[in-house]
Design a protein around this motif. Structure first.
Motif, PDB file in Angstrom:
ATOM      1  N   THR A 125       0.661  -1.278  -0.016  1.00 59.61           N
ATOM      2  CA  THR A 125       0.037   0.118  -0.004  1.00 59.61           C
ATOM      3  C   THR A 125       0.790   1.122  -0.090  1.00 59.61           C
ATOM      4  O   THR A 125       0.619   2.284  -0.734  1.00 59.61           O
ATOM      5  N   ASN A 175      -9.096   8.689  -0.990  1.00 61.93           N
ATOM      6  CA  ASN A 175      -9.407   7.592  -1.439  1.00 61.93           C
ATOM      7  C   ASN A 175      -9.586   7.131  -2.521  1.00 61.93           C
ATOM      8  O   ASN A 175      -9.519   7.962  -3.560  1.00 61.93           O
ATOM      9  N   ASP A 176      -9.194   5.804  -3.127  1.00 61.46           N
ATOM     10  CA  ASP A 176      -9.104   5.433  -4.615  1.00 61.46           C
ATOM     11  C   ASP A 176      -8.423   6.084  -5.272  1.00 61.46           C
ATOM     12  O   ASP A 176      -8.624   6.240  -6.438  1.00 61.46           O
ATOM     13  N   GLY A 236      -6.341   6.859   2.269  1.00 64.37           N
ATOM     14  CA  GLY A 236      -7.553   6.414   2.149  1.00 64.37           C
ATOM     15  C   GLY A 236      -7.709   5.057   1.818  1.00 64.37           C
ATOM     16  O   GLY A 236      -6.729   4.408   1.533  1.00 64.37           O
ATOM     17  N   PHE A 237      -9.228   4.563   1.891  1.00 60.43           N
ATOM     18  CA  PHE A 237      -9.493   3.327   1.105  1.00 60.43           C
ATOM     19  C   PHE A 237      -9.160   3.220  -0.118  1.00 60.43           C
ATOM     20  O   PHE A 237      -9.560   4.060  -0.989  1.00 60.43           O
ATOM     21  N   GLY A 238      -8.586   1.709  -0.573  1.00 61.02           N
ATOM     22  CA  GLY A 238      -8.344   1.713  -1.962  1.00 61.02           C
ATOM     23  C   GLY A 238      -7.218   2.522  -2.616  1.00 61.02           C
ATOM     24  O   GLY A 238      -7.020   2.758  -3.736  1.00 61.02           O
TER      25      GLY A 238
END
Length: 315
Positions: free
Chosen positions: A125, A224-225, A249-251
Motif C-alpha cells: 500500500t 480514497n481510490d 484512504g481506502f483503495g
C-alpha cells in the motif's frame, strides 16, 4: 593465456534481423554499438549482424545486445533509457508480465533494483523509495500510477511535492495557482506528458482525474481510490510527512520518493523522509526501496557524477 581464456575473449554474435531493424539496433552512425564498446571495453569485428565480439567482457556485451534485440522486436523502438538500461540489467530479458503499459509507453525496470521497486509498488500500500538523480524513482512511480488508472485500479492520480524553496508560501509568486506551482511540479508534468501526450494529460487534468498540487494543499484531506505520489520527500519536515502519510484512504496506493543527499531544509530541521525511513521500517504493508548509482539510466555522465560526489562524501 590459456585456450579457454582466449576463447572467452572472442565470442561470435549473429543476429537474424532485417536491414531496418539492424540499423535501428546499431543506431545512427553505429552510436549504440560504440556505446556498448566503451561500456564493456570490447570491439565489434566483422560485418553488421555477423560480428566477433572481442574483449574481457565480450559475453556481457553479447547479452546486452540480445536484450536490446528482444526489446526492439517487442516494441519496435529503442530509447536512450533502453540502451543504458540494457547495459545495467543483470537479470536477463524482461518478462512481458513485468512491463507496465503507461499510456503510449511500455515501461519496465531496467535494473534489478528498479524491478524490485515496481514489484513493491504493486504489492504494498505504501512504498518509500530513495535514490540519486536519474535512478528512476519518480518516473517509475508515475508510470505505475498511469498504469493503475488506465486499468481502473484507482480512480485518480494525485502528485505532490513540497515547495520548499518558497517556504510553501506561494502567494508572492506571479500568476494563478497553476503558474505558481509549475516550477516545483514540472518534473511530474514532464513524466506525464511523456507517457500520455500533452493533449491527453491536459484533458485528465481538466477532468480532475489527475491532480498536481503543493504538499501544503494535502492538509485535512482523505485520499480514497487514488494513486498518490509525494516527490522530493527529503524536503518535508517530520510534521509534513506525518500529515501526508495520514491522508491515506481506502483503495489508495502511496509512493514517497526522494534523494536523501539533497536535503534543502534549514539545518535545524530533520528531514521527514529520513525520519520515516527509520520509524516505518518494520510496519507491515510498507516497502522501503533503495536505489543507487548503478540504477542511474540517464546520460552516462550522471552516474559518474553521482559516484564522484559519493566518493567525496566518504573522504
Amino acid at each position: 593465456m590459456s585456450v579457454s581464456e582466449s576463447a572467452s575473449r572472442r565470442i561470435p554474435l549473429q543476429l537474424s534481423l532485417g536491414g531496418t531493424e539492424l540499423q535501428a539496433l546499431c543506431g545512427p552512425g553505429n552510436r549504440v554499438l560504440l556505446r556498448i564498446e566503451r561500456y564493456y571495453q570490447v570491439s565489434f569485428l566483422g560485418q553488421p549482424g555477423d560480428w566477433m565480439v572481442e574483449g574481457d567482457q565480450a559475453a556481457e556485451a553479447v547479452q546486452a545486445i540480445r536484450r536490446l534485440q528482444t526489446h526492439l522486436e517487442r516494441y519496435g523502438e529503442l530509447s536512450e533509457v533502453d540502451i543504458e538500461g540494457a547495459m545495467k540489467d543483470e537479470g536477463g530479458t524482461q518478462a512481458a508480465a513485468d512491463v507496465l503499459i503507461a499510456g503510449r509507453r511500455h515501461i519496465c525496470g531496467k535494473t534489478p533494483n528498479q524491478r524490485s521497486y515496481l514489484k513493491a509498488i504493486r504489492s504494498k500500500t505504501l512504498t518509500l523509495a530513495v535514490g540519486p538523480a536519474g535512478s528512476g524513482k519518480t518516473y517509475l512511480a508515475v508510470a505505475a500510477a498511469v498504469s493503475a488508472m488506465n486499468s481502473n485500479r484507482v480512480e485518480r492520480i494525485i502528485l505532490t511535492r513540497p515547495a520548499v524553496e518558497a517556504g510553501e508560501r506561494l502567494g508572492f509568486l506571479p500568476g494563478d495557482m497553476q503558474q505558481k506551482v509549475d516550477p516545483y511540479l514540472r518534473p511530474l508534468f514532464d513524466a506525464l506528458a511523456d507517457m500520455l501526450g500533452v493533449e491527453r494529460m491536459n484533458a485528465l487534468l481538466e477532468q480532475n482525474r489527475i491532480e498536481i498540487a503543493p504538499l501544503a494543499y494535502m492538509r485535512g484531506r482523505t485520499l480514497n481510490d487514488a494513486f498518490v505520489i509525494l516527490d522530493e520527500a527529503q524536503n518535508t519536515t517530520r510534521e509534513q510527512m506525518k500529515m501526508f502519510l495520514t491522508r491515506l484512504g481506502f483503495g489508495a496506493c502511496m509512493v514517497v520518493t526522494g534523494d536523501v543527499t539533497q536535503v534543502d531544509l534549514p539545518r535545524h530541521q530533520q528531514s521527514g523522509l529520513l525520519h520515516a525511513l527509520k520509524v516505518l521500517e518494520r510496519v507491515p504493508d510498507i516497502a522501503i526501496c533503495r536505489l543507487d548509482a548503478r540504477d542511474v539510466v540517464r546520460h552516462q555522465l550522471v552516474e559518474q557524477i553521482v559516484n564522484a560526489y559519493e566518493d567525496d562524501d566518504r573522504d
